[in-house]
Design an enzyme around this catalytic site. Structure first.
Site, PDB file in Angstrom:
ATOM      1  N   TYR A 253       6.477  -9.392 -14.684  1.00 40.66           N
ATOM      2  CA  TYR A 253       7.201  -9.876 -13.512  1.00 40.66           C
ATOM      3  C   TYR A 253       7.650  -8.733 -12.597  1.00 40.66           C
ATOM      4  CZ  TYR A 253       7.485 -14.920 -14.340  1.00 40.66           C
ATOM      5  OH  TYR A 253       7.191 -16.255 -14.468  1.00 40.66           O
ATOM      6  N   GLU A 260       3.599  -7.058  -4.870  1.00 37.41           N
ATOM      7  CA  GLU A 260       3.727  -7.914  -3.689  1.00 37.41           C
ATOM      8  C   GLU A 260       4.517  -7.213  -2.584  1.00 37.41           C
ATOM      9  OE1 GLU A 260       5.380 -11.633  -4.907  1.00 37.41           O
ATOM     10  OE2 GLU A 260       3.925 -11.925  -6.527  1.00 37.41           O
TER      11      GLU A 260
END
Length: 331
Positions: A253, A260
């Site tokens: 994560y 991103e």
């Protein structure tokens, strides 16, 4: 020996005495007497009498009930008009409501079975899609020895399966998956935004290392997640799949979020230069929108949202790996 006259007188006297006794005890005294003569010394059933010669005879039993007049027939109270029909209709209504409840339960069971079958098929398809994507990425790198041009090779498969994940929001909205629509919507929308409004729209960044970084993280995460859901729905969940589902995310994560954010940051100069998706004044709508500043706001939104999702998964990890009930869906 007594003379015949004395014997006759004694018998007559006894007969008159017995008749007087019967008259006094008769329930018909003062009324019209029945035609049946009074039986001397009539008593309970099985009573015996003894005549003057000592011979014993069986006396017919006469009960008190037989001496009484027959009871008057009971009058049946008439029911109010329509009462029987009302009671019958209420019983029919009760039976009808019971059948409706049974039909409703049967319908829910059928819908539950259909929903489970649909979810199993959906998760199998998504697992297979991300496996195909992983194999394509590995094959490209083994053949080319570089990641340059990797995104262009796998972009069609990526767009299809990532866009298809919108159905997860629908699953939550209609209630066949018990999880938050908000949590699922944030994750799915962020992925779709990255695919269509960043990497697809700004082709200059498709060969950035950050793009490959979040692609690898997404692929490993989705294969683990969808296989977990598939085996869980089939009630045959291997421990390794469960362990991987609630341990891989600890590293994946943060790495995926970093990829991103770096990709959006790399897109900012091109967005500012080209003005893509921006709306400048003056225009007929008299509205201004700057996609460059919108991307900055999107990057800032990761600060409050990512910790919530991350700690939510940590809470789920403690819940599942400590032996509590496994949830169907948790993100």
């Amino acid at each position: 020996m007594l003379s015949a006259a004395k014997v006759a007188n004694r018998e007559r006297f006894m007969f008159l005495s017995l008749q007087t006794t019967c008259d006094l005890r008769s329930p018909w005294r003062g009324r019209e007497e029945p035609a049946t003569p009074c039986e001397p010394l009539a008593g309970a059933a099985g009573a015996r009498r003894e005549d003057r010669w000592g011979e014993r005879e069986s006396a017919p039993a006469v009960s008190a009930a037989s001496a009484l007049p027959p009871p008057a027939p009971l009058l049946r109270r008439a029911s109010p008009p329509g009462l029987g029909q009302t009671m019958a209709s209420s019983e029919e209504d009760g039976a009808g409501s019971g059948s409706l409840e049974e039909k409703e339960k049967g319908r829910k069971r059928r819908l539950g079975a259909l929903a489970t079958a649909w979810l199993i098929g959906y998760n199998i398809a998504m697992t297979a899609g991300w496996l195909v994507l992983a194999i394509a990425m590995a094959r490209f790198y083994m053949q080319k020895g570089t990641y340059k041009g990797l995104y262009k090779t796998i972009q069609k498969t990526l767009k299809f399966f990532q866009t298809f994940a919108v159905l997860e929001v629908v699953h939550c909205a209609v209630g066949i998956v018990r999880t938050s629509v908000l949590v699922t919507g944030v994750q799915v929308s962020s992925r779709i935004f990255m695919v269509w409004f960043i990497t697809h729209s700004i082709k200059q960044i498709q060969n950035e290392e950050s793009v490959i970084l979040f692609l690898v993280v997404w692929t490993v995460t989705e294969i683990t997640r969808y296989s977990f859901y598939t085996f869980n729905l089939l009630n045959h969940l291997p421990y390794f799949i469960k362990w991987a589902r609630y341990n891989f995310f600890i590293i994946l994560y943060p790495v995926g979020v970093a990829g991103e954010l770096l990709t959006i940051h790399a897109a900012l100069p091109y967005v500012k230069k080209t003005g893509i998706f921006s709306l400048r004044l003056p225009n007929k709508y008299n509205v201004s929108f700057d996609y460059y500043y919108f991307l900055i706001i999107v990057m800032a939104s990761y600060i409050p949202l990512f910790p919530q999702l991350y700690f939510h998964m940590l809470w789920q990890r403690r819940k599942v790996l400590h032996g509590e009930v496994i949830v169907e869906k948790d993100d």
